[in-house]
Design a protein around this motif. Structure first.
Motif, PDB file in Angstrom:
ATOM      1  N   MET B   1       0.850  -1.152  -0.057  1.00 47.12           N
ATOM      2  CA  MET B   1       0.055   0.095  -0.067  1.00 47.12           C
ATOM      3  C   MET B   1       0.764   1.270   0.074  1.00 47.12           C
ATOM      4  SD  MET B   1      -3.313   0.730  -0.040  1.00 47.12           S
ATOM      5  CE  MET B   1      -4.061   2.203  -0.188  1.00 47.12           C
ATOM      6  N   LYS B   2       1.907   1.134   0.745  1.00 44.30           N
ATOM      7  CA  LYS B   2       2.859   2.440   0.601  1.00 44.30           C
ATOM      8  C   LYS B   2       3.340   2.594  -0.735  1.00 44.30           C
ATOM      9  CE  LYS B   2       6.582   4.038   3.366  1.00 44.30           C
ATOM     10  NZ  LYS B   2       7.800   3.671   4.288  1.00 44.30           N
ATOM     11  N   GLY B   3       3.796   1.550  -1.239  1.00 40.65           N
ATOM     12  CA  GLY B   3       4.110   1.660  -2.546  1.00 40.65           C
ATOM     13  C   GLY B   3       3.358   2.330  -3.440  1.00 40.65           C
ATOM     14  N   LEU B   4       1.680   1.929  -3.406  1.00 37.58           N
ATOM     15  CA  LEU B   4       0.950   2.306  -4.196  1.00 37.58           C
ATOM     16  C   LEU B   4       0.610   3.798  -4.161  1.00 37.58           C
ATOM     17  CD1 LEU B   4      -1.908  -0.536  -4.086  1.00 37.58           C
ATOM     18  CD2 LEU B   4      -0.255   0.109  -6.100  1.00 37.58           C
ATOM     19  N   ARG B   5       0.750   4.480  -2.769  1.00 32.86           N
ATOM     20  CA  ARG B   5       0.603   5.687  -2.555  1.00 32.86           C
ATOM     21  C   ARG B   5       1.826   6.501  -2.879  1.00 32.86           C
ATOM     22  NH1 ARG B   5      -1.556   6.133   3.749  1.00 32.86           N
ATOM     23  NH2 ARG B   5      -3.644   5.465   3.230  1.00 32.86           N
ATOM     24  N   ARG B   6       2.948   5.974  -3.187  1.00 30.97           N
ATOM     25  CA  ARG B   6       4.114   6.825  -3.503  1.00 30.97           C
ATOM     26  C   ARG B   6       4.091   6.871  -5.063  1.00 30.97           C
ATOM     27  NH1 ARG B   6       9.358   4.207  -0.743  1.00 30.97           N
ATOM     28  NH2 ARG B   6       8.703   5.279   0.943  1.00 30.97           N
ATOM     29  N   ALA B   7       3.514   5.801  -5.809  1.00 26.41           N
ATOM     30  CA  ALA B   7       3.364   6.276  -7.125  1.00 26.41           C
ATOM     31  C   ALA B   7       2.440   7.131  -7.587  1.00 26.41           C
ATOM     32  CB  ALA B   7       3.322   4.723  -7.814  1.00 26.41           C
ATOM     33  N   ALA B   8       2.610   7.601  -8.879  1.00 27.96           N
ATOM     34  CA  ALA B   8       1.499   8.473  -9.306  1.00 27.96           C
ATOM     35  C   ALA B   8       0.318   7.645  -9.554  1.00 27.96           C
ATOM     36  CB  ALA B   8       2.034   8.998 -10.654  1.00 27.96           C
ATOM     37  N   PRO B   9      -0.818   8.394  -9.008  1.00 23.68           N
ATOM     38  CA  PRO B   9      -2.261   7.494  -9.585  1.00 23.68           C
ATOM     39  C   PRO B   9      -2.430   7.176 -10.720  1.00 23.68           C
ATOM     40  CG  PRO B   9      -2.491   9.391  -8.089  1.00 23.68           C
ATOM     41  CD  PRO B   9      -1.122   9.534  -8.606  1.00 23.68           C
ATOM     42  N   LEU B  10      -2.640   5.964 -11.044  1.00 24.28           N
ATOM     43  CA  LEU B  10      -2.897   5.468 -12.734  1.00 24.28           C
ATOM     44  C   LEU B  10      -4.360   4.984 -12.675  1.00 24.28           C
ATOM     45  CD1 LEU B  10       0.438   3.213 -12.772  1.00 24.28           C
ATOM     46  CD2 LEU B  10      -0.015   5.542 -13.614  1.00 24.28           C
ATOM     47  N   SER B  11      -5.203   5.601 -11.912  1.00 28.26           N
ATOM     48  CA  SER B  11      -6.620   5.255 -12.119  1.00 28.26           C
ATOM     49  C   SER B  11      -7.310   6.420 -11.351  1.00 28.26           C
ATOM     50  CB  SER B  11      -7.045   3.959 -11.771  1.00 28.26           C
ATOM     51  OG  SER B  11      -7.041   3.772 -10.573  1.00 28.26           O
ATOM     52  N   VAL B  12      -8.515   6.342 -11.705  1.00 31.38           N
ATOM     53  CA  VAL B  12      -9.576   7.505 -11.118  1.00 31.38           C
ATOM     54  C   VAL B  12      -9.529   6.796  -9.452  1.00 31.38           C
ATOM     55  CG1 VAL B  12     -11.919   8.239 -10.752  1.00 31.38           C
ATOM     56  CG2 VAL B  12     -10.879   7.899 -13.052  1.00 31.38           C
ATOM     57  N   VAL B  13      -9.375   5.503  -9.344  1.00 29.40           N
ATOM     58  CA  VAL B  13      -9.825   5.375  -7.935  1.00 29.40           C
ATOM     59  C   VAL B  13      -8.613   5.693  -7.067  1.00 29.40           C
ATOM     60  CG1 VAL B  13      -9.400   3.090  -6.477  1.00 29.40           C
ATOM     61  CG2 VAL B  13     -10.874   2.952  -8.525  1.00 29.40           C
ATOM     62  N   TYR B  14      -7.235   5.494  -7.521  1.00 31.19           N
ATOM     63  CA  TYR B  14      -6.207   6.195  -6.902  1.00 31.19           C
ATOM     64  C   TYR B  14      -6.488   7.617  -6.676  1.00 31.19           C
ATOM     65  CZ  TYR B  14      -4.012   1.706  -7.270  1.00 31.19           C
ATOM     66  OH  TYR B  14      -3.515   0.293  -7.285  1.00 31.19           O
ATOM     67  N   ALA B  15      -6.665   8.289  -7.613  1.00 31.77           N
ATOM     68  CA  ALA B  15      -6.999   9.659  -7.496  1.00 31.77           C
ATOM     69  C   ALA B  15      -8.023   9.992  -6.440  1.00 31.77           C
ATOM     70  CB  ALA B  15      -7.525  10.287  -8.873  1.00 31.77           C
ATOM     71  N   PHE B  16      -9.095   9.151  -6.495  1.00 31.52           N
ATOM     72  CA  PHE B  16     -10.227   9.451  -5.424  1.00 31.52           C
ATOM     73  C   PHE B  16      -9.589   9.253  -3.930  1.00 31.52           C
ATOM     74  CE2 PHE B  16     -13.352   7.749  -2.594  1.00 31.52           C
ATOM     75  CZ  PHE B  16     -14.379   8.918  -2.708  1.00 31.52           C
TER      76      PHE B  16
END
Lengths: 479, 161
Positions: B1-16
């Motif tokens: 999860m930490k890695g995901l947060r660090r990466a640029a959001p690649l979908s609307v879900v991450y952006a949300f």
């Protein structure tokens, strides 16, 4: 050199790019064969009428004396001159002969203390506000814009057919307040011309004053000005993107734009400067205490990581903007519409490209030229990426010298800045160190004659969304 | 999860998820009210800087609603009128129209230097020179322009009076 340009240069040279034409020369220029040079601005006072045109990317200013309070209307050749003619009549009571349009007031809606307030002999005010024509109104508080601009429409079967714009609510008489001041005294007011250009307007003014004084700001000052301008560009683009997104219920994109814009403001504040960079530009440089390198680094570090999310969201929501509020390519060229709106309609003008010291390799944006809200929004985001790239380039070679020569001191100057919402122009004439005459041209002025075409066919309820995608500054237009 | 947060959001879900993570919170205790105070914002002829800062405050970067306020689009739903700008003579009619449309118990707050006394745009042929030309200004928020946080702090202070 074009036929029209040659005729202008045949007049008496008053300053670097300024020629005075007698009435016969003026008439000949207005009927010159060959292509019409793009009109940047038209303005009129009791003594003269002027048009500022572009020859290539160089400004050319032509003026003619006003005789018996009349002059031959430049709108007979330049359709975009109509607004300036109407403003000239409202402020000075000077009449444009053979003008296009219906001659309706541009600014004077009837509430002023006098008629023709800036003329030598103002007339008594008519009293009461002028009733607007049109079957439907959009009140100033209903437009979704930051300032009071009123619209009246003729509507047929729910679709807009004609548009009339009243800008009097946003007119503060700024130019009249600036006359007689030294440029340094005038700068705080110029810095408050419009929030859409807290950097762009004072910078265009500073460039005009420097040219009038025969000065050339050094490369260090030039680069500081460029950095401030790019920070403002990112901030205003984000504002306009957020408004555009809200206009089509793309709240998630608007949220990301809000946060990015606020992050830039906080980065500025944490570096000890005002959130929106107000009062940063001075006539000969920038305000004391400004540490430009840490500021640019902080803004870059704030904005760069947000780009990917913004681009992703924009791709998702872009279809909602497709085909909305289209500015036709030919109209953009005919009325010399600048900024993102002009470029999204195929007009390639970006005044940054003619600036000495510009890192041209950073300006790589090429967007859609479909002329719709999607093209404008895509271009804004692309230009934010360019701005970040430009910050990197400038920081890598800040203060790099070039061979730009200083202009001759003529007491007159023209300054231009490619602001976030388009090209901002100032013309200033100094006498004994004080402002004898001044003209301000906000990029929103070139949008006025094309708005009807952009809004035609839509219901009035869609107008705020369309205006949000265009990026208008009522305070800049009406001053 | 930490890695995901660090990466640029690649979908609307991450952006949300990002937008939720950034959601601001009211920093100070907010007095309980039956309903939020409705704010109607009106620009009456300034540089638009104060209006834009209120627009920022009303956006998603500030916790305006958690602080007990809501921006409304109809003056009939408003409790407070936040007025920005120097009040041009043409806009006086608009200010009056909006004010009359507000329900009883309404309050008028001048936001920024221009709205109080015109600031850099004092009375002239086209301007009245701020609200003080129309009415005594009892509630105001200084600044040129005040920041969104300044405005929010001042609104909360006024709400406590």
């Amino acid at each position: 050199m074009t036929g029209m340009g040659r005729l202008i240069r045949g007049g008496e040279r008053l300053a670097l790019s300024h020629y005075r034409l007698e009435a016969a020369q003026w008439a000949e220029m207005l009927s010159a064969p060959g292509p019409t040079l793009p009109l940047v601005s038209c303005w009129v006072d009791e003594r003269s009428a002027s048009v500022l045109v572009l020859e290539g990317d160089r400004p050319l200013l032509a003026s003619t004396p006003v005789e018996d309070r009349r002059y031959l209307a430049p709108s007979s050749r330049f359709p975009g001159a109509e607004w300036g003619e109407r403003v000239g009549y409202d402020l000075y009571g000077v009449e444009a002969m053979e003008a296009r349009g219906n001659g309706a007031p541009a600014l004077d809606e009837g509430g002023w203390t006098s008629t023709w307030p800036l003329s030598g002999q103002p007339a008594p005010a008519a009293g009461g506000l002028r009733p607007l024509a049109g079957s439907h109104l959009l009140r100033p508080e209903q437009t979704g814009l930051s300032g009071p601009l009123e619209f009246s429409f003729e509507v047929h079967r729910g679709a807009i057919r004609t548009v009339e714009i009243c800008a009097g609510g946003a007119h503060r008489g700024v130019v009249s307040r600036l006359l007689g001041k030294t440029p340094e005294e005038a700068m705080p007011l110029v810095s408050r011309m419009t929030a859409g250009g807290f950097v762009a307007h004072p910078l265009a003014f500073a460039r005009a004053v420097a040219q009038a004084r025969g000065l050339l700001p050094g490369p260090g000052i030039r680069d500081v000005w460029m950095i401030l301008l790019e920070i403002e560009r990112m901030s205003i683009h984000l504002l306009d993107m957020a408004r555009t997104a809200r206009g089509v219920d793309a709240q998630l994109l608007a949220t990301h734009c809000d946060h990015a814009r606020e992050a830039i403001a906080r980065a500025c504040s944490e570096q000890g400067v005002s959130r929106r960079l107000m009062d940063m530009v001075t006539c000969d440089g920038f305000c004391d205490g400004l540490e430009i390198v840490p500021l640019a680094q902080a803004v870059h570090a704030t904005m760069q990581p947000r780009l990917a999310a913004l681009e992703e969201l924009q791709r998702v929501f872009a279809p909602r903007l497709k085909g909305f509020a289209v500015l036709d390519t030919r109209l953009a060229a005919r009325f010399a519409v600048g900024g993102v709106t002009g470029r999204a309609s195929g007009r390639g003008t970006d005044m940054r490209r003619r600036e000495a010291g510009m890192r041209l390799e950073a300006l790589r944006t090429t967007g859609s030229s479909q002329g719709d809200a999607r093209a404008r929004d895509g271009l804004r985001l692309s230009e934010i990426r360019d701005s970040l790239r430009l910050l990197e380039r400038i920081l890598g070679s800040i203060g790099l010298d070039d061979d730009e020569p200083a202009p001759d001191r003529t007491g007159e100057g023209i300054g231009v800045v490619e602001g976030a919402r388009g090209d901002v122009w100032y013309w200033v004439r100094l006498k004994d160190g004080r402002i004898e005459n001044l003209h301000v041209r906000d990029p929103g002025v070139s949008l006025i004659p094309v708005l009807e075409s952009m809004l035609r066919g839509y219901p009035v309820s869609r107008v705020p969304a369309a205006l949000g995608s265009i990026g208008l500054s009522p305070s800049g237009i009406a001053q | 999860m930490k890695g995901l947060r660090r990466a640029a959001p690649l979908s609307v879900v991450y952006a949300f998820m990002d937008a939720v993570r950034w959601r601001p919170h009211a920093e100070s205790a907010t007095p309980r009210r039956d309903r939020p105070i409705g704010l109607y914002v009106l620009e009456a002829g300034g540089c638009e800087g104060c209006f834009m800062e209120i627009e920022s405050l009303a956006g998603s970067a500030f916790a305006l609603e958690q602080a007990g306020f809501v921006c409304v689009s109809d003056p009939e739903d408003a409790d407070w009128l936040l007025l920005t700008g120097a009040v041009t003579r043409v806009c006086a009619e608009m200010v009056d129209r909006v004010w009359r449309a507000m329900p009883p118990g309404r309050s008028l707050i001048a936001v920024g230097a221009c709205a109080v006394d015109g600031g850099p745009f004092p009375a002239g042929y086209a301007t009245l020179g701020g609200l003080q030309a129309l009415t005594p200004v009892r509630r105001s928020i200084p600044g040129c322009p005040p920041s969104p946080q300044d405005i929010l702090d001042a609104l909360q202070e006024l709400a406590r009076l």
